[in-house]
Enzyme design. Structure first.
Site, short mmCIF file in Angstrom:
data_model
loop_
_atom_site.label_atom_id
_atom_site.label_comp_id
_atom_site.label_asym_id
_atom_site.label_seq_id
_atom_site.Cartn_x
_atom_site.Cartn_y
_atom_site.Cartn_z
N LYS A 1 -23.11 -17.63 -50.63
CA LYS A 1 -21.64 -18.00 -50.86
C LYS A 1 -21.29 -18.61 -51.84
O LYS A 1 -21.45 -19.95 -52.28
CB LYS A 1 -21.20 -18.64 -49.40
CG LYS A 1 -19.67 -18.99 -49.44
CD LYS A 1 -19.22 -19.77 -47.97
CE LYS A 1 -17.75 -20.14 -48.01
NZ LYS A 1 -17.26 -20.81 -46.98
N ASP B 1 -12.30 -24.00 -51.88
CA ASP B 1 -11.52 -23.18 -50.79
C ASP B 1 -10.54 -24.18 -50.39
O ASP B 1 -10.62 -25.37 -49.82
CB ASP B 1 -12.85 -23.23 -49.93
CG ASP B 1 -12.21 -22.66 -48.63
OD1 ASP B 1 -11.11 -21.85 -48.45
OD2 ASP B 1 -12.97 -22.68 -47.54
N LYS C 1 -5.98 -25.47 -45.63
CA LYS C 1 -6.84 -26.34 -44.73
C LYS C 1 -5.86 -27.34 -44.07
O LYS C 1 -5.07 -28.16 -44.85
CB LYS C 1 -7.84 -26.83 -45.44
CG LYS C 1 -8.83 -25.98 -45.86
CD LYS C 1 -10.27 -26.68 -46.21
CE LYS C 1 -11.32 -25.69 -46.37
NZ LYS C 1 -11.80 -25.03 -45.15
N ASP D 1 -18.13 -25.42 -51.97
CA ASP D 1 -18.09 -24.36 -51.23
C ASP D 1 -18.82 -23.11 -51.70
O ASP D 1 -19.10 -22.03 -51.10
CB ASP D 1 -16.72 -23.86 -50.61
CG ASP D 1 -16.82 -23.27 -49.15
OD1 ASP D 1 -17.68 -23.33 -48.63
OD2 ASP D 1 -15.73 -22.44 -48.98
N ASP E 1 -8.92 -18.80 -44.01
CA ASP E 1 -9.76 -19.98 -44.20
C ASP E 1 -11.19 -19.51 -44.04
O ASP E 1 -12.20 -20.17 -44.06
CB ASP E 1 -9.37 -21.36 -43.61
CG ASP E 1 -9.77 -22.47 -44.14
OD1 ASP E 1 -10.92 -22.38 -45.12
OD2 ASP E 1 -9.90 -23.59 -43.56
N GLU F 1 -12.80 -17.25 -45.00
CA GLU F 1 -13.06 -16.35 -46.20
C GLU F 1 -14.63 -16.16 -46.62
O GLU F 1 -14.81 -15.10 -46.99
CB GLU F 1 -12.30 -16.90 -47.40
CG GLU F 1 -13.23 -17.98 -48.16
CD GLU F 1 -13.42 -19.17 -47.42
OE1 GLU F 1 -12.89 -19.60 -46.33
OE2 GLU F 1 -14.39 -19.94 -48.01
N ARG G 1 -17.15 -15.52 -44.84
CA ARG G 1 -17.86 -14.45 -44.42
C ARG G 1 -17.29 -12.90 -44.99
O ARG G 1 -18.01 -12.00 -44.68
CB ARG G 1 -17.73 -14.39 -43.04
CG ARG G 1 -16.05 -14.27 -42.30
CD ARG G 1 -15.75 -15.01 -40.93
NE ARG G 1 -15.96 -16.20 -40.67
CZ ARG G 1 -15.82 -16.93 -39.55
NH1 ARG G 1 -15.59 -16.18 -38.50
NH2 ARG G 1 -15.75 -18.22 -39.52
N1 BES Z 1 -15.75 -23.67 -46.50
C1 BES Z 1 -15.32 -23.87 -44.98
C2 BES Z 1 -16.48 -24.42 -44.14
C3 BES Z 1 -16.71 -25.83 -44.29
C4 BES Z 1 -16.22 -26.82 -43.59
C5 BES Z 1 -17.81 -26.29 -45.28
C6 BES Z 1 -16.33 -28.30 -43.93
C7 BES Z 1 -18.03 -27.43 -45.61
C8 BES Z 1 -17.47 -28.66 -44.78
C9 BES Z 1 -15.00 -22.60 -44.34
O1 BES Z 1 -14.61 -21.42 -45.43
C10 BES Z 1 -14.05 -22.56 -43.30
O2 BES Z 1 -13.00 -23.01 -43.75
N2 BES Z 1 -14.43 -22.34 -41.95
C11 BES Z 1 -13.55 -22.32 -41.16
C12 BES Z 1 -13.55 -21.18 -40.23
C13 BES Z 1 -12.46 -21.28 -39.22
C14 BES Z 1 -11.03 -20.82 -39.80
C15 BES Z 1 -12.77 -20.04 -38.26
C16 BES Z 1 -13.84 -23.65 -40.27
O3 BES Z 1 -15.06 -24.07 -39.97
O4 BES Z 1 -12.93 -24.62 -39.94
ZN ZN Z 2 -15.31 -21.84 -47.33
ZN ZN Z 3 -12.42 -21.39 -45.45
#
Ligand code: BES
Ligand code: ZN
Ligand code: ZN
Length: 479
Positions: free
Chosen positions: A244, A249, A256, A268, A327, A329, A331
């Site tokens: 990734k 992000d 966020k 990220d 968010d 993104e 995947r």
């Molecule tokens: N980059 C984040 C995941 C992340 C969170 C990485 C904390 C490192 C530390 C990812 O893109 C994300 O935002 N995931 C969301 C998914 C949700 C919206 C289904 C998450 O984990 O909250």
């Molecule tokens: Zn992310």
């Molecule tokens: Zn994200």
């Protein structure tokens, strides 16, 4: 750098590793020194220093134990010692294990721990000249360790450092284009091949996931294809690694939500960094395995044309995805790369990503969450490797029922499951794009450490590089 030497030069800074008092009498200590050491060891002191004015002798006592634990203890002890060396500006040490601990693996782990601890990221520090400290030489006194092993560890550390550098770079420097450029420089330096697709090519390939996420950005996306294919490769079909590469992000329009959750989102792209680092190490060490690395990269931002919740994206493989949260993104960009992997007819696709907060919440910074549909023995090998390099993995369930959460009423699927099992539904989403055996590593918990932790340091850890390199190495040895 780590080197070896056969004879100890006793008039130099030296680290002695021991797990018993026995060997102490033979190394040229004075009676007083021996007495002092024995007293300290009896009093359970595990770290003892003898100052001989021109040089120091350090004695590190490692409790004997199971080999992987002992190796990790050695790395941790090394990181403690490193602080002292740095404070005293000692740039060169010899390391000698006394007889009872004389396992080359422990000595190598100690050296690796020292070297990994010496990482610094000073590019943006205007006082870098004062702060910069280079541990120039870690010299192992042994005739049991062969040069190839030493070279390999040096290569592995270079791979970890490259990954850390990339993670620590802020997005103002490290855009998707820059990430591809940096990967290309590293490819040249180490000897693997790379091809970079730019926006036009990505558009012509209709990579709707990558293009969708990129729509809110003013910087174009990239899609890099890294390849290490040595003549003596032992696998008929390649292993494809997918990393990734979200260089930043913000969450996009689904910005966020929680305080500080954006502070470290330059990390990220740590999955991409792990893949890039790994390919370089394989090339430097000429590991006989055919590996391809795919790195889809973009930042994720809100802007006038940003993709929105409710949007429907048509992915590279033609499937449609209803975006429920911008968010989620990672995947989307990984999915395009995972279906692209089909053209290599791989033995296995392995994605690595800072994919979900859910993985980090579940097991914290102590391990990597793993899941997938590959045969169980692959997980066993990965788990064994994980303990060996101490990037431990925890296997999560991957039952099909988790995919039910991803049903959409208007498209083939949604990009979001429920709140529960978020790391797994994310993995299930990716699996829908994998036409070959699939494994997925979620490194959200381990990729970046706000405060320093032993030899992993503060900031980007480079997690995944040591795991993947050793996994791929053992992967060929099995055959
Ligand atoms: N980059 C984040 C995941 C992340 C969170 C990485 C904390 C490192 C530390 C990812 O893109 C994300 O935002 N995931 C969301 C998914 C949700 C919206 C289904 C998450 O984990 O909250
Ligand atoms: Zn992310
Ligand atoms: Zn994200």
């Amino acid at each position: 750098m780590i080197t070896t030497r056969e004879v100890l030069d006793s008039a130099q800074n030296t680290v002695f590793l021991l797990s018993d008092k026995e060997g102490l009498s033979s190394i040229g200590l004075t009676g007083d020194e021996l007495h002092y050491l024995t007293d300290k060891l009896d009093g359970k002191t595990r770290y003892i220093e003898i100052n001989r004015y021109q040089y120091r002798w350090y004695f590190i006592y490692l409790e004997s134990g199971e080999s992987n634990i002992l190796k990790e203890k050695a790395r941790l002890a090394a990181s403690k010692l490193f602080k002292k060396l740095k404070a005293e500006k000692i740039t060169s040490v010899q390391v000698k294990a006394l007889k009872e601990i004389d396992s080359p693996d422990v000595v190598l782990a100690f050296a690796e721990g020292l070297y990994l601890s010496s990482y610094q990221f000073l590019k943006y520090d205007s006082t870098r000249d004062e702060k910069s400290f280079l541990l120039e030489n870690i010299s192992l006194i042994s005739n049991e360790i062969d040069d190839e092993e030493i070279t390999h560890i040096n290569n592995v550390v270079s791979g970890v450092f490259i990954a850390r550098n990339l993670i620590n770079e802020p997005v103002s420097y490290l855009t998707a284009e820059k990430l591809a450029e940096e990967a290309s420089l590293w490819a040249k330096e180490t000897g693997f091949n790379i091809e970079v697709f730019h926006k036009e090519k990505i558009e012509s390939l209709r990579m709707g996931g990558l293009l969708g996420v990129n729509r809110g950005s003013i910087d174009p996306p990239t899609f890099s294809i890294l390849e290490w294919n040595p003549e003596d490769a032992m696998n008929d079909k390649p292993v494809v690694l997918v990393g990734k590469g979200v260089v930043y992000d913000t969450g996009g329009l689904s910005l966020k939500p929680t305080s500080n959750s954006m502070d470290y989102m330059k990390s990220d792209m740590a999955g991409a960094a792990a893949v890039i680092g790994t390919l370089g190490v394989l090339a430097l060490s000429k590991v006989p395995v055919h590996v391809i690395g795919l790195v889809p990269a973009t930042d994720n931002r809100p802007d006038g044309n940003a993709y929105t919740p409710g949007d429907v994206l048509t992915m590279f493989n033609g499937k449609t995805v209803e975006v429920m949260n911008t968010d989620a993104e990672g995947r989307l960009i990984l999915a395009d790369a995972i279906s692209y992997a089909s053209r290599y007819e791989p033995e296995m696709i392995l994605s690595i990503a800072t994919l979900t907060g859910s993985a980090a919440m579940a097991i914290g910074k102590q391990g990597i969450v793993a899941m997938g549909n590959v045969p169980e023995e692959k997980f066993k090998t990965l788990s064994k490797t994980g303990y060996n390099v101490y990037e431990r993995i925890v296997q999560f369930p991957f039952w099909d029922e988790y995919a039910e959460d991803l049903k959409s009423s208007i498209a083939d699927m949604k990009n979001l499951g429920g709140r529960e099992g978020g790391a797994i539904t994310a993995g299930k989403f990716l699996e829908k794009f994998a036409e070959y055996p699939f494994m997925h590593l979620d490194i959200a918990g381990v990729a970046y450490l706000k405060t320093g932790q032993d030899y992993r340091g503060a900031g980007g850890t480079g997690a995944g590089v040591r795991l993947l390199v050793e996994f791929l190495k053992s992967y060929t040895e099995q055959k």
